[in-house]
Design a protein around this motif. Sequence first.
Motif, PDB file in Angstrom:
ATOM      1  N   ARG A 252     -13.314   9.935   5.435  1.00 33.22           N
ATOM      2  CA  ARG A 252     -12.293  10.963   5.159  1.00 33.22           C
ATOM      3  C   ARG A 252     -12.742  12.330   5.669  1.00 33.22           C
TER       4      ARG A 252
ATOM      5  N   GLY B 121      -8.765   2.453   8.105  1.00 35.84           N
ATOM      6  CA  GLY B 121      -8.739   2.548   6.647  1.00 35.84           C
ATOM      7  C   GLY B 121      -9.864   3.421   6.119  1.00 35.84           C
TER       8      GLY B 121
ATOM      9  N   ARG C  25      -9.218   7.160   7.041  1.00 34.19           N
ATOM     10  CA  ARG C  25      -8.149   7.811   6.292  1.00 34.19           C
ATOM     11  C   ARG C  25      -8.448   7.935   4.799  1.00 34.19           C
ATOM     12  N   PHE C  26      -9.026   6.872   4.227  1.00 35.66           N
ATOM     13  CA  PHE C  26      -9.111   6.815   2.765  1.00 35.66           C
ATOM     14  C   PHE C  26     -10.508   6.478   2.232  1.00 35.66           C
TER      15      PHE C  26
ATOM     16  N   ASP D  36      -1.434   1.508   6.800  1.00 33.46           N
ATOM     17  CA  ASP D  36      -1.251   2.907   7.183  1.00 33.46           C
ATOM     18  C   ASP D  36      -0.849   3.033   8.652  1.00 33.46           C
TER      19      ASP D  36
ATOM     20  N   VAL E 142      -5.704  -2.024   4.087  1.00 31.61           N
ATOM     21  CA  VAL E 142      -5.238  -0.648   3.874  1.00 31.61           C
ATOM     22  C   VAL E 142      -5.010   0.050   5.214  1.00 31.61           C
ATOM     23  N   GLY E 143      -5.928  -0.159   6.151  1.00 28.62           N
ATOM     24  CA  GLY E 143      -5.779   0.465   7.460  1.00 28.62           C
ATOM     25  C   GLY E 143      -4.568  -0.043   8.207  1.00 28.62           C
TER      26      GLY E 143
ATOM     27  N   ASP F 124       1.342   5.616   0.196  1.00 30.30           N
ATOM     28  CA  ASP F 124       0.924   6.557   1.236  1.00 30.30           C
ATOM     29  C   ASP F 124      -0.370   7.281   0.913  1.00 30.30           C
ATOM     30  N   ASP F 125      -0.970   7.011  -0.248  1.00 33.98           N
ATOM     31  CA  ASP F 125      -2.302   7.515  -0.565  1.00 33.98           C
ATOM     32  C   ASP F 125      -3.369   6.450  -0.374  1.00 33.98           C
ATOM     33  N   GLY F 126      -2.988   5.313   0.210  1.00 35.29           N
ATOM     34  CA  GLY F 126      -3.940   4.252   0.473  1.00 35.29           C
ATOM     35  C   GLY F 126      -4.245   3.365  -0.719  1.00 35.29           C
ATOM     36  N   ARG F 127      -3.462   3.486  -1.783  1.00 36.44           N
ATOM     37  CA  ARG F 127      -3.687   2.656  -2.973  1.00 36.44           C
ATOM     38  C   ARG F 127      -2.954   1.327  -2.830  1.00 36.44           C
TER      39      ARG F 127
ATOM     40  N   VAL G  97       0.849  -1.191   0.000  1.00 34.20           N
ATOM     41  CA  VAL G  97       0.000   0.000   0.000  1.00 34.20           C
ATOM     42  C   VAL G  97       0.883   1.239   0.000  1.00 34.20           C
TER      43      VAL G  97
END
Length: 314
Positions: A121, A113, A116-117, A309, A305-306, A21-24, A19
Amino acid sequence: MALTIGVDIGGTKVAAGVVDDDGRIVEQLLRPTPATDPEQVAETIAEAVRELSKGREIEAVGLGAAGFVDETRSMVRFAPNLAWREEPLRKKVSDLVGLPVVVENDANAMAWGEARFGAGRGESHLVCVTVGTGIGGGIVFDGSLYRGRWGMGAELGHMQVVPEGRLCGCTNLGCWEQYASGNALVAEARTIAEADPARAAILLEIAGGTPDQIEGQEVTEAARRGDPAALAAFSSLAEWLAQGLNDLAAILDPSCFVLGGGVSRASDLWIDQVRAAFARNLTGHGHRPLADIRLAELGASAGLVGAADLARRR
């Protein structure tokens, strides 16, 4: 671009992904979970991390674990669906892969997750509720993940909503997830079909004629075809969900609830009822802001994703 790896460890599968830093998610893989062997679980995680690390500079690894994670985010004290008892998961995996590791409860990772994304958000105070077989949850308070003193907070499904109510898998009685989960939806539909087969004619036709063959998929299909029993089961689910959200709002006063989990795939059958019941029964309604009730956006990838991060922010 900083890369971390998130791993979502469930009772049947291990989902791992790189992942950014933009959660992709850059790359993802799945492995079956060797649930009865803690050593093999750690090795399965390590193998996934090694494979995903090839040709990449990985900063850290975040593990979302389905169980009680201690306050140091290193040990799984207990897991209902895995053979983890006082399991030093962080050290085991870190030793195997040579990277910093953070362990987090899977529902907390999912909540982070989404905060954040995903659907949360921009919100600094939110509660994430996963409605699946049972109910899980996570709380973001003042922009930080709330874990409680011992790391075991936000076990939302085990709020007692009915004293001396239905027996829960946790051994207590009357827990919220016994009335507002996927299992509760099925139980309610079966009860109605048993008591009034004519009311459940479409549902019973789909399920092969007997109430004990009814599962969540049949309830959803029947409700979309207008079956009164299936629609009543979803209405019951919605009312119980709203009651729990009202209780959480009275205690936590979030700006937003994010609802996810498997039952959310049929959200068109219950989300409007949840919002209406929540607004109707909110303590002090009419004299306080009304929290948004949103559907999760990241789906099954939210925990992965969470966790990634959280590892980045370790």
